[in-house]
Design a protein around this motif. Structure first.
Motif, PDB file in Angstrom:
ATOM      1  N   GLU A 153       0.672  -1.230  -0.016  1.00 20.20           N
ATOM      2  CA  GLU A 153       0.249  -0.139  -0.115  1.00 20.20           C
ATOM      3  C   GLU A 153       0.741   1.150   0.049  1.00 20.20           C
ATOM      4  O   GLU A 153       0.613   1.988  -0.724  1.00 20.20           O
ATOM      5  N   ILE A 154       1.825   1.252   0.739  1.00 17.97           N
ATOM      6  CA  ILE A 154       2.757   2.434   1.112  1.00 17.97           C
ATOM      7  C   ILE A 154       3.542   2.625  -0.493  1.00 17.97           C
ATOM      8  O   ILE A 154       3.431   3.779  -0.908  1.00 17.97           O
ATOM      9  N   LEU A 155       4.137   1.569  -1.113  1.00 16.75           N
ATOM     10  CA  LEU A 155       4.699   1.908  -2.412  1.00 16.75           C
ATOM     11  C   LEU A 155       3.721   2.038  -3.343  1.00 16.75           C
ATOM     12  O   LEU A 155       4.053   3.129  -4.186  1.00 16.75           O
ATOM     13  N   SER A 156       2.352   1.604  -3.535  1.00 15.72           N
ATOM     14  CA  SER A 156       1.549   2.025  -4.408  1.00 15.72           C
ATOM     15  C   SER A 156       1.096   3.258  -4.385  1.00 15.72           C
ATOM     16  O   SER A 156       0.940   4.297  -5.408  1.00 15.72           O
ATOM     17  N   THR A 157       0.925   3.809  -2.999  1.00 10.98           N
ATOM     18  CA  THR A 157       0.498   5.072  -2.944  1.00 10.98           C
ATOM     19  C   THR A 157       1.368   6.075  -3.396  1.00 10.98           C
ATOM     20  O   THR A 157       1.312   7.188  -3.991  1.00 10.98           O
ATOM     21  N   SER A 158       2.393   5.658  -3.072  1.00 13.08           N
ATOM     22  CA  SER A 158       3.819   6.518  -3.331  1.00 13.08           C
ATOM     23  C   SER A 158       4.141   6.726  -4.835  1.00 13.08           C
ATOM     24  O   SER A 158       4.433   7.852  -5.422  1.00 13.08           O
ATOM     25  N   ILE A 159       3.917   5.656  -5.530  1.00 18.50           N
ATOM     26  CA  ILE A 159       3.999   5.748  -7.009  1.00 18.50           C
ATOM     27  C   ILE A 159       2.947   6.426  -7.553  1.00 18.50           C
ATOM     28  O   ILE A 159       3.071   7.328  -8.474  1.00 18.50           O
ATOM     29  N   GLU A 160       1.717   6.421  -7.373  1.00 18.49           N
ATOM     30  CA  GLU A 160       0.614   6.968  -7.757  1.00 18.49           C
ATOM     31  C   GLU A 160       0.911   8.568  -7.628  1.00 18.49           C
ATOM     32  O   GLU A 160       0.682   9.444  -8.162  1.00 18.49           O
ATOM     33  N   PHE A 161       1.387   9.054  -6.247  1.00 18.58           N
ATOM     34  CA  PHE A 161       1.565  10.407  -5.933  1.00 18.58           C
ATOM     35  C   PHE A 161       2.777  10.875  -6.763  1.00 18.58           C
ATOM     36  O   PHE A 161       2.501  11.987  -7.484  1.00 18.58           O
ATOM     37  N   ALA A 162       3.910  10.220  -7.152  1.00 20.57           N
ATOM     38  CA  ALA A 162       4.939  10.693  -7.983  1.00 20.57           C
ATOM     39  C   ALA A 162       3.946  10.697  -9.304  1.00 20.57           C
ATOM     40  O   ALA A 162       4.661  11.609  -9.908  1.00 20.57           O
ATOM     41  N   LEU A 163       3.568   9.828  -9.966  1.00 25.81           N
ATOM     42  CA  LEU A 163       3.031  10.048 -11.258  1.00 25.81           C
ATOM     43  C   LEU A 163       1.961  11.382 -11.503  1.00 25.81           C
ATOM     44  O   LEU A 163       1.970  11.904 -12.650  1.00 25.81           O
ATOM     45  N   GLU A 164       1.165  11.686 -10.254  1.00 26.45           N
ATOM     46  CA  GLU A 164       0.244  12.654 -10.512  1.00 26.45           C
ATOM     47  C   GLU A 164       1.185  14.133 -10.221  1.00 26.45           C
ATOM     48  O   GLU A 164       0.466  14.926 -10.662  1.00 26.45           O
ATOM     49  N   HIS A 165       2.293  13.992  -9.885  1.00 27.09           N
ATOM     50  CA  HIS A 165       2.915  15.300  -9.504  1.00 27.09           C
ATOM     51  C   HIS A 165       4.068  15.428 -10.243  1.00 27.09           C
ATOM     52  O   HIS A 165       5.014  16.502 -10.218  1.00 27.09           O
ATOM     53  N   MET A 166       4.730  14.578 -11.177  1.00 30.78           N
ATOM     54  CA  MET A 166       5.607  14.625 -11.862  1.00 30.78           C
ATOM     55  C   MET A 166       5.809  15.556 -12.908  1.00 30.78           C
ATOM     56  O   MET A 166       4.806  15.904 -13.676  1.00 30.78           O
ATOM     57  N   GLU A 167       6.959  16.262 -13.385  1.00 26.39           N
ATOM     58  CA  GLU A 167       7.183  16.948 -14.521  1.00 26.39           C
ATOM     59  C   GLU A 167       7.965  16.296 -15.505  1.00 26.39           C
ATOM     60  O   GLU A 167       9.229  16.149 -14.834  1.00 26.39           O
ATOM     61  N   ILE A 168       7.707  16.147 -16.634  1.00 23.53           N
ATOM     62  CA  ILE A 168       8.684  15.451 -17.530  1.00 23.53           C
ATOM     63  C   ILE A 168       9.563  16.455 -18.409  1.00 23.53           C
ATOM     64  O   ILE A 168       8.693  17.426 -18.985  1.00 23.53           O
ATOM     65  N   GLN A 169      10.739  16.544 -18.477  1.00 26.04           N
ATOM     66  CA  GLN A 169      11.436  17.749 -19.166  1.00 26.04           C
ATOM     67  C   GLN A 169      11.968  17.276 -20.510  1.00 26.04           C
ATOM     68  O   GLN A 169      12.280  15.951 -20.626  1.00 26.04           O
ATOM     69  N   ASN A 170      12.013  17.869 -21.374  1.00 25.97           N
ATOM     70  CA  ASN A 170      12.463  17.664 -22.840  1.00 25.97           C
ATOM     71  C   ASN A 170      14.042  17.524 -22.458  1.00 25.97           C
ATOM     72  O   ASN A 170      14.761  18.321 -21.809  1.00 25.97           O
ATOM     73  N   LYS A 171      14.529  16.339 -23.153  1.00 27.97           N
ATOM     74  CA  LYS A 171      15.889  15.961 -22.910  1.00 27.97           C
ATOM     75  C   LYS A 171      16.927  16.941 -23.332  1.00 27.97           C
ATOM     76  O   LYS A 171      18.015  17.257 -22.939  1.00 27.97           O
ATOM     77  N   LYS A 172      16.626  17.444 -24.467  1.00 27.94           N
ATOM     78  CA  LYS A 172      17.310  18.202 -25.367  1.00 27.94           C
ATOM     79  C   LYS A 172      17.902  19.506 -24.917  1.00 27.94           C
ATOM     80  O   LYS A 172      18.781  20.038 -24.834  1.00 27.94           O
ATOM     81  N   ASN A 173      16.662  20.161 -24.363  1.00 30.79           N
ATOM     82  CA  ASN A 173      16.875  21.522 -23.941  1.00 30.79           C
ATOM     83  C   ASN A 173      16.656  21.835 -22.574  1.00 30.79           C
ATOM     84  O   ASN A 173      16.282  22.951 -21.944  1.00 30.79           O
ATOM     85  N   GLY A 174      15.991  20.834 -21.773  1.00 30.67           N
ATOM     86  CA  GLY A 174      15.421  21.037 -20.545  1.00 30.67           C
ATOM     87  C   GLY A 174      14.014  21.557 -20.308  1.00 30.67           C
ATOM     88  O   GLY A 174      13.705  21.840 -19.124  1.00 30.67           O
ATOM     89  N   GLU A 175      13.365  21.806 -21.340  1.00 30.24           N
ATOM     90  CA  GLU A 175      11.993  22.351 -21.403  1.00 30.24           C
ATOM     91  C   GLU A 175      11.171  21.405 -21.101  1.00 30.24           C
ATOM     92  O   GLU A 175      11.258  20.191 -21.224  1.00 30.24           O
ATOM     93  N   MET A 176       9.946  21.715 -20.560  1.00 31.16           N
ATOM     94  CA  MET A 176       8.806  20.941 -19.960  1.00 31.16           C
ATOM     95  C   MET A 176       7.921  20.820 -21.007  1.00 31.16           C
ATOM     96  O   MET A 176       7.554  21.721 -22.006  1.00 31.16           O
TER      97      MET A 176
END
Length: 68
Positions: free
Chosen positions: A45-68
């Motif tokens: 439960e702790i791992l699933s909740t933590s992963i769910e939180f991370a997925l909902e709050h993550m920002e993915i940056q463009n690898k080439k120039n650091g843009e989102m």
């Protein structure tokens, strides 16, 4: 990111699940087990909740120039 908090709530997902395996540092696993013990939740439960939180709050940056 701001000062988001991880709040443990009732189960969000139900139904079919899949078993996965991953390696964790021993000290991280100890911390997960401590949180599980303090909250009365299972390690899963702790791992699933933590992963769910991370997925909902993550920002993915463009690898080439650091843009989102």
């Amino acid at each position: 990111m701001g000062n988001e908090r991880l709040i443990i709530q009732a189960h969000k997902y139900s139904g079919e699940s899949t078993v996965v395996s991953m390696r964790l540092p021993k000290d991280m696993l100890a911390e997960i087990d401590r949180v599980a013990s303090e909250t009365g939740r299972t390690r899963n439960e702790i791992l699933s909740t933590s992963i769910e939180f991370a997925l909902e709050h993550m920002e993915i940056q463009n690898k080439k120039n650091g843009e989102m």
